[in-house]
Design an enzyme around this catalytic site. Structure first.
Site, PDB file in Angstrom:
ATOM      1  N   GLY A  35      21.111  34.662  16.160  1.00  0.00           N
ATOM      2  CA  GLY A  35      21.597  34.671  17.536  1.00  0.00           C
ATOM      3  C   GLY A  35      20.896  35.850  18.329  1.00  0.00           C
ATOM      4  N   ARG A  91      32.990  44.234  38.262  1.00  0.00           N
ATOM      5  CA  ARG A  91      34.452  44.251  38.688  1.00  0.00           C
ATOM      6  C   ARG A  91      35.238  45.508  38.065  1.00  0.00           C
ATOM      7  NH1 ARG A  91      36.465  38.156  38.085  1.00  0.00           N
ATOM      8  NH2 ARG A  91      34.946  38.177  36.446  1.00  0.00           N
ATOM      9  N   LYS A 184      46.687  37.995  49.322  1.00  0.00           N
ATOM     10  CA  LYS A 184      46.696  37.448  48.168  1.00  0.00           C
ATOM     11  C   LYS A 184      47.211  38.603  47.369  1.00  0.00           C
ATOM     12  CE  LYS A 184      43.077  37.609  45.044  1.00  0.00           C
ATOM     13  NZ  LYS A 184      41.622  37.232  44.630  1.00  0.00           N
ATOM     14  N   THR A 215      38.979  32.011  37.260  1.00  0.00           N
ATOM     15  CA  THR A 215      39.744  31.088  36.564  1.00  0.00           C
ATOM     16  C   THR A 215      40.030  30.018  37.554  1.00  0.00           C
ATOM     17  OG1 THR A 215      41.620  32.126  37.646  1.00  0.00           O
ATOM     18  CG2 THR A 215      40.810  33.073  35.186  1.00  0.00           C
TER      19      THR A 215
HETATM   20  C1  R5P Z   1      38.862  39.368  43.657  1.00  0.00           C
HETATM   21  O1  R5P Z   1      38.672  40.667  44.084  1.00  0.00           O
HETATM   22  C2  R5P Z   1      37.587  38.446  43.895  1.00  0.00           C
HETATM   23  O2  R5P Z   1      36.972  38.521  45.134  1.00  0.00           O
HETATM   24  C3  R5P Z   1      37.905  37.006  43.682  1.00  0.00           C
HETATM   25  O3  R5P Z   1      38.923  36.425  44.557  1.00  0.00           O
HETATM   26  C4  R5P Z   1      38.315  36.826  42.190  1.00  0.00           C
HETATM   27  O4  R5P Z   1      37.657  37.306  41.216  1.00  0.00           O
HETATM   28  C5  R5P Z   1      38.735  35.501  41.823  1.00  0.00           C
HETATM   29  O5  R5P Z   1      39.331  35.272  40.765  1.00  0.00           O
HETATM   30  P1  R5P Z   1      40.096  34.048  40.259  1.00  0.00           P
HETATM   31  O6  R5P Z   1      39.124  32.682  40.337  1.00  0.00           O
HETATM   32  O7  R5P Z   1      40.374  34.312  38.813  1.00  0.00           O
HETATM   33  O8  R5P Z   1      41.328  33.875  40.942  1.00  0.00           O
END
Ligand code: R5P
Length: 286
Positions: A35, A91, A184, A215
């Site tokens: 690998g 991140r 959000k 995700t």
């Molecule tokens: C968050 O701060 C990012 O901008 C994206 O909204 C996030 O990474 C999206 O993640 P998921 O598709 O898992 O909701």
């Protein structure tokens, strides 16, 4: 100038070379039976300014990047620029809990050992670039996204949260349409809640823009809320289609009208090319 394409980003690297009118060299990368990565640049001397195009995601591509940096250096590159379309680990840009590493900084400190400049595309937190000792810039995919949607009758551009609002504003500016953002709340790694909003979506063809789809939880929740708010069409564009845990299948099977990503990560919906914005940044000689 010579462009070297790593295995994560060959199509983008080739397109960049075409746009810049320079030589394209493909690294021949394979895996040993255990690998481990083996790579070789078979084109002899690289007595020029060299640009390596390679992601630092997933993990195996980080090792390939390190090996390419060394190979290019040994072949006599006059300077080494790293074009990192998707900068993995951006991140984890700070310590959230005691005992964690500062992953984005760790990446920068290792990558800078053998390069003169770094260019990223829509890095999750631009602040991360301060860790590079060499010049490092982030270019925005907003113009590329807007160009793709220019003739698709978008009425409104929305960000799923405040953090993505500047991106929505930039895309909307190129399209000449209004923009706004939703609210959000992240409930877990996979679940998010998008609050009902006073944004007027009734009968509108909406474009949601975000930097990453992982995700797909954010986009699914936003789409559901927009449909409840009366949106006629929901289109989605993100820069980096990470699509973990079958996310793309879930999204394409939902009531989203169109889902597109940029080609920073190559996948079946990565039809928006960032080659133009990257080439323009490289030509500007920052
Ligand atoms: C968050 O701060 C990012 O901008 C994206 O909204 C996030 O990474 C999206 O993640 P998921 O598709 O898992 O909701």
């Amino acid at each position: 100038m010579i462009i070297v394409g790593g295995s994560s980003s060959r199509d983008l690297a080739k397109e960049l070379a075409q746009r810049l009118g320079c030589q394209y060299v493909q690294a021949a990368t394979t895996r040993f039976p255990d690998g481990e990565c083996y790579t070789r640049i078979e084109d002899g001397e690289l007595d020029d300014d060299v640009i390596i195009v390679q992601n630092t995601y997933p993990d195996e591509n980080i090792v390939e990047m390190f090996l390419l940096q060394d190979a290019v250096d040994r072949l006599g590159a006059k300077s080494i620029t790293l074009v990192i379309p998707y900068y993995g680990y951006s991140r984890q840009d700070r310590i959230f809990k005691p005992g964690e590493p500062e992953s984005a900084k760790v990446m920068a400190k290792h990558l800078e050992l053998l390069c003169d400049r770094v260019l990223t595309v829509d890095i999750h937190k631009e602040d991360v670039l301060r860790w590079f000792a060499c010049p490092a810039i982030d270019v925005k995919a907003a113009r590329a996204i807007a160009d793709y949607f220019r003739d698709r009758e978008i009425d409104l551009v929305l960000a799923p949260d405040l953090g993505a609002a500047a991106r929505a504003e930039e895309v909307a500016g190129y399209l000449g349409v209004p923009h706004d953002h939703l609210e959000k709340t992240r409930l877990s790694g996979t679940d998010v809640r998008i609050a009902p909003s006073t944004v007027d979506c009734e009968g509108k063809n909406v474009l949601i823009v975000d930097d990453i789809i992982a995700t797909g939880g954010t986009i699914l929740a936003a789409t559901e809320q927009l449909k409840l708010m009366g949106a006629k069409g929901v289109n989605v564009a993100c820069t980096h289609g990470v699509f973990s845990k079958g996310a793309l299948e879930r999204l394409t099977g939902s009531n989203i009208d169109a889902i597109l990503t940029c080609n920073t990560l190559e996948n079946e919906v990565s039809n928006i090319s960032v080659a133009n914005v990257v080439a323009d940044a490289l030509k500007s000689g920052w």
